[in-house]
Design an enzyme around this catalytic site. Structure first.
Site, PDB file in Angstrom:
ATOM      1  CG  HIS A 252      -2.069   0.924   1.097  1.00 63.31           C
ATOM      2  ND1 HIS A 252      -1.987   2.255   1.406  1.00 63.31           N
ATOM      3  CD2 HIS A 252      -3.323   0.698   0.643  1.00 63.31           C
ATOM      4  CE1 HIS A 252      -3.154   2.823   1.156  1.00 63.31           C
ATOM      5  NE2 HIS A 252      -3.979   1.901   0.683  1.00 63.31           N
TER       6      HIS A 252
ATOM      7  CG  ASP B  76      -8.573  -4.212  -2.955  1.00 65.20           C
ATOM      8  OD1 ASP B  76      -9.756  -3.998  -2.663  1.00 65.20           O
ATOM      9  OD2 ASP B  76      -7.836  -3.378  -3.505  1.00 65.20           O
TER      10      ASP B  76
HETATM   11  N1  CMC Z   1       4.172  -7.611  -4.956  1.00 65.23           N
HETATM   12  C1  CMC Z   1       5.519  -7.611  -5.098  1.00 65.23           C
HETATM   13  N2  CMC Z   1       6.292  -6.536  -4.909  1.00 65.23           N
HETATM   14  C2  CMC Z   1       5.690  -5.382  -4.553  1.00 65.23           C
HETATM   15  C3  CMC Z   1       4.308  -5.317  -4.381  1.00 65.23           C
HETATM   16  C4  CMC Z   1       3.525  -6.473  -4.582  1.00 65.23           C
HETATM   17  N3  CMC Z   1       2.205  -6.457  -4.439  1.00 65.23           N
HETATM   18  N4  CMC Z   1       3.955  -4.046  -4.029  1.00 65.23           N
HETATM   19  C5  CMC Z   1       5.103  -3.365  -3.988  1.00 65.23           C
HETATM   20  N5  CMC Z   1       6.153  -4.160  -4.293  1.00 65.23           N
HETATM   21  C6  CMC Z   1       7.578  -3.785  -4.278  1.00 65.23           C
HETATM   22  C7  CMC Z   1       7.960  -2.980  -5.499  1.00 65.23           C
HETATM   23  O1  CMC Z   1       8.378  -3.785  -6.567  1.00 65.23           O
HETATM   24  C8  CMC Z   1       9.044  -2.112  -4.939  1.00 65.23           C
HETATM   25  O2  CMC Z   1      10.211  -2.866  -4.834  1.00 65.23           O
HETATM   26  P1  CMC Z   1      11.677  -2.180  -5.053  1.00 65.23           P
HETATM   27  O3  CMC Z   1      11.780  -1.160  -3.965  1.00 65.23           O
HETATM   28  O4  CMC Z   1      12.636  -3.317  -4.942  1.00 65.23           O
HETATM   29  O5  CMC Z   1      11.635  -1.577  -6.439  1.00 65.23           O
HETATM   30  C9  CMC Z   1       8.591  -1.791  -3.510  1.00 65.23           C
HETATM   31  O6  CMC Z   1       7.773  -2.941  -3.154  1.00 65.23           O
HETATM   32  C10 CMC Z   1       7.770  -0.518  -3.357  1.00 65.23           C
HETATM   33  O7  CMC Z   1       6.644  -0.590  -4.247  1.00 65.23           O
HETATM   34  P2  CMC Z   1       6.067   0.640  -5.056  1.00 65.23           P
HETATM   35  O8  CMC Z   1       5.377   0.124  -6.280  1.00 65.23           O
HETATM   36  O9  CMC Z   1       7.133   1.663  -5.255  1.00 65.23           O
HETATM   37  O10 CMC Z   1       5.026   1.219  -4.009  1.00 65.23           O
HETATM   38  P3  CMC Z   1       3.831   2.206  -4.327  1.00 65.23           P
HETATM   39  O11 CMC Z   1       3.533   2.894  -3.059  1.00 65.23           O
HETATM   40  O12 CMC Z   1       4.123   3.037  -5.525  1.00 65.23           O
HETATM   41  O13 CMC Z   1       2.643   1.213  -4.733  1.00 65.23           O
HETATM   42  C11 CMC Z   1       0.824  -0.292  -4.610  1.00 65.23           C
HETATM   43  C12 CMC Z   1       1.645   0.777  -3.865  1.00 65.23           C
HETATM   44  C13 CMC Z   1      -0.453  -0.574  -3.809  1.00 65.23           C
HETATM   45  C14 CMC Z   1       0.401   0.242  -5.983  1.00 65.23           C
HETATM   46  C15 CMC Z   1       1.681  -1.575  -4.762  1.00 65.23           C
HETATM   47  O14 CMC Z   1       2.027  -2.078  -3.487  1.00 65.23           O
HETATM   48  C16 CMC Z   1       0.969  -2.673  -5.573  1.00 65.23           C
HETATM   49  O15 CMC Z   1       1.088  -2.669  -6.800  1.00 65.23           O
HETATM   50  N6  CMC Z   1       0.227  -3.612  -4.894  1.00 65.23           N
HETATM   51  C17 CMC Z   1      -0.551  -4.603  -5.607  1.00 65.23           C
HETATM   52  C18 CMC Z   1      -1.878  -3.971  -6.073  1.00 65.23           C
HETATM   53  C19 CMC Z   1      -2.858  -3.792  -4.934  1.00 65.23           C
HETATM   54  O16 CMC Z   1      -3.074  -4.683  -4.122  1.00 65.23           O
HETATM   55  N7  CMC Z   1      -3.526  -2.610  -4.926  1.00 65.23           N
HETATM   56  C20 CMC Z   1      -4.562  -2.295  -3.939  1.00 65.23           C
HETATM   57  C21 CMC Z   1      -4.148  -1.200  -2.993  1.00 65.23           C
HETATM   58  S1  CMC Z   1      -5.265  -1.108  -1.574  1.00 65.23           S
HETATM   59  C22 CMC Z   1      -6.790  -0.645  -2.241  1.00 65.23           C
HETATM   60  C23 CMC Z   1      -6.833   0.790  -2.572  1.00 65.23           C
HETATM   61  O17 CMC Z   1      -7.145   1.583  -1.674  1.00 65.23           O
HETATM   62  O18 CMC Z   1      -6.545   1.140  -3.725  1.00 65.23           O
END
Ligand code: CMC
Length: 434
Positions: free
Chosen positions: A312, A369
């Site tokens: 998140h 989710d």
């Molecule tokens: N699986 C594997 N690796 C992950 C995941 C995941 N679900 N989420 C983040 N990472 C890794 C990412 O690759 C990165 O690694 P590194 O630092 O080595 O490059 C690190 O964790 C930080 O991730 P980020 O993408 O920079 O974080 P963000 O804050 O931009 O993204 C997120 C947050 C929710 C988009 C992301 O965690 C994600 O894609 N999760 C899966 C989709 C999901 O479940 N979304 C629902 C969110 S809750 C409902 C809502 O309110 O929307």
């Protein structure tokens, strides 16, 4: 909205010192108010993805991602999910206080008064190919309400007229979601029964067959659905709420504004994740249930696969909503006597991810989710409806965010950029270009 405390911070640029106010919120969150930064220094800030940018002050929702706290108008999400119903929470978000008995009845009656949609609205379904995604249909249906209520296009209409638009949206959203479900099945729609409460009415319109006069929504399901909608009701400045504020800031009508919020929610990184989670669990099951293989894939930087339902932007601890949903999931499946094998896979996945250093170091916990889809499925919703259900829950939050922005007369949202393209060049006529 008053600033709680104010002090100054000094920024040094090109050898000059500039003072900017520091704003401290009621829960101690700190921000440097750079509203005058460009005017005084010529600089703007650059923050791609708004990871460090407070786009507004807000009195609606507080969340602490480190501690896993979520509160609406000061009330904890745990209390609200346990003790309130969804319409009460909608009232709280929109009006700032929990309603007393009379206020609730009045609000509830006003919502019940607006549940029907114009019959012509159903013609929109004829233009969608069979199997169209519910979210695409939902965006079209909500946006089309602006055609049936054109007075909503006037940003200067009376407060009473604005409040009627809000009530209409809250009332018609369950009707529209249920219609989408019925039309996808090719079944006749079931009209609202205004003797039923908000959630029971929605379940009735969705799961009652027109010829089945005995249908009664199961109280276990009504309770679970109330909880799920409450848990999705607002989440401060997330992608869709920010979209709602941005679109609304141009004074676009509320129907178009909410349709834009629904569009933002649809993406798999936001609300669309609930559908993706269940599809992922099904995939793992079909692949033989080797959870470790999928955890390894999620960790592999050369593989685009992510564990959906994990991580998140703000929570760096357990998402408090996920904790409540996990418990509700167990309760509902037990009470309905459902033994869903994907629940076992979900539990194994959670266990593996919570002990794996990749997820631990990055603070990737299950989010809202992760378990919601298993409950929706137990209730009988098809996977493709899940994100529309998220939208149904999020509606009061979007409206509250829009209302706050409009009442404070916030200016049109218009970020700056740092241009990195070509410098001026000479135009060469088409025939002379190489
Ligand atoms: N699986 C594997 N690796 C992950 C995941 C995941 N679900 N989420 C983040 N990472 C890794 C990412 O690759 C990165 O690694 P590194 O630092 O080595 O490059 C690190 O964790 C930080 O991730 P980020 O993408 O920079 O974080 P963000 O804050 O931009 O993204 C997120 C947050 C929710 C988009 C992301 O965690 C994600 O894609 N999760 C899966 C989709 C999901 O479940 N979304 C629902 C969110 S809750 C409902 C809502 O309110 O929307």
């Amino acid at each position: 909205m008053p600033d709680i405390k104010a002090q100054n911070c000094t920024i040094t640029l090109d050898g000059n010192n500039y003072e900017f106010p520091v704003i401290i919120g009621t829960e101690g969150e700190k921000a440097i108010d750079i509203s005058k930064l460009r005017d005084t220094t010529g600089y703007v800030t650059l923050d791609i993805g708004y990871k460090n940018t407070g786009a507004t002050k807000s009195a609606i929702t507080f969340l602490d991602g480190e501690l896993g706290i979520l509160r609406h108008r000061g009330y904890s999400i745990e209390d609200l999910a346990e003790k309130a119903n969804f319409l009460e929470v909608a009232y709280l978000l929109l009006r700032g206080e929990l309603p007393n008995k009379e206020q609730f009845e009045d609000f509830d009656n006003s919502v019940r008064h607006h549940t029907l949609v114009n019959e012509d609205l159903q013609n929109i379904f004829k233009t969608f190919p069979t199997g169209s995604h519910p979210m695409g249909q939902l965006i079209a249906m909500i946006s089309s309400l602006s055609a049936y209520y054109p007075k909503a296009l006037d940003p200067n209409r009376s407060a009473e007229a604005k409040s009627r638009t809000v009530l209409r949206l809250l009332a018609k959203m369950p009707t529209i979601c249920a219609m989408i479900y019925k039309k996808r099945l090719g079944h006749p729609v079931v009209y609202p029964s205004n003797n039923l409460d908000y959630v029971s009415n929605f379940l009735n319109m969705t799961f009652k067959h027109v010829s089945d006069s005995d249908y009664q929504p199961d109280p276990v399901v009504v309770d679970a659905m109330n909880k799920l909608l409450i848990l999705h009701a607002d989440h401060e400045q997330n992608c869709s709420a920010s979209t709602v504020r941005l679109v609304g800031s141009s004074q676009a009508n509320l129907y178009a504004t909410i349709a834009a919020g629904v569009a933002a929610l649809w993406g798999p990184l936001h609300g669309g994740a609930n559908q993706e989670v269940l599809e992922m669990l099904e995939l793992i099951k079909a692949d033989g249930g080797n959870v470790q293989k999928w955890v390894d894939k999620a960790k592999d930087k050369n593989d685009s696969f992510r564990l959906m339902g994990f991580g998140h932007r703000v929570y760096k601890n357990f998402d408090p909503r996920a904790k409540i949903i996990k418990k509700t999931c167990d309760d509902v499946l037990n009470k309905l006597g459902i033994n869903d094998p994907v629940l076992e896979i979900a539990k194994k996945l959670e266990e593996a991810a919570l002990t794996d250093s990749y997820f631990v170091e990055r603070k990737l916990y299950p989010n809202v989710d992760f378990y919601s889809g298993i409950i929706y499925r137990a209730i009988g919703f098809p996977t493709e409806m899940f994100t529309a259900l998220f939208a149904l829950g999020r509606l009061p939050g979007w409206i509250a965010q829009w209302q706050e922005m409009a009442e404070e007369k916030q200016p049109i949202g218009r970020p700056r950029q740092i241009y990195t393209g070509q410098m001026p060049r000479t135009f060469i006529p088409r025939g002379e270009r190489k």
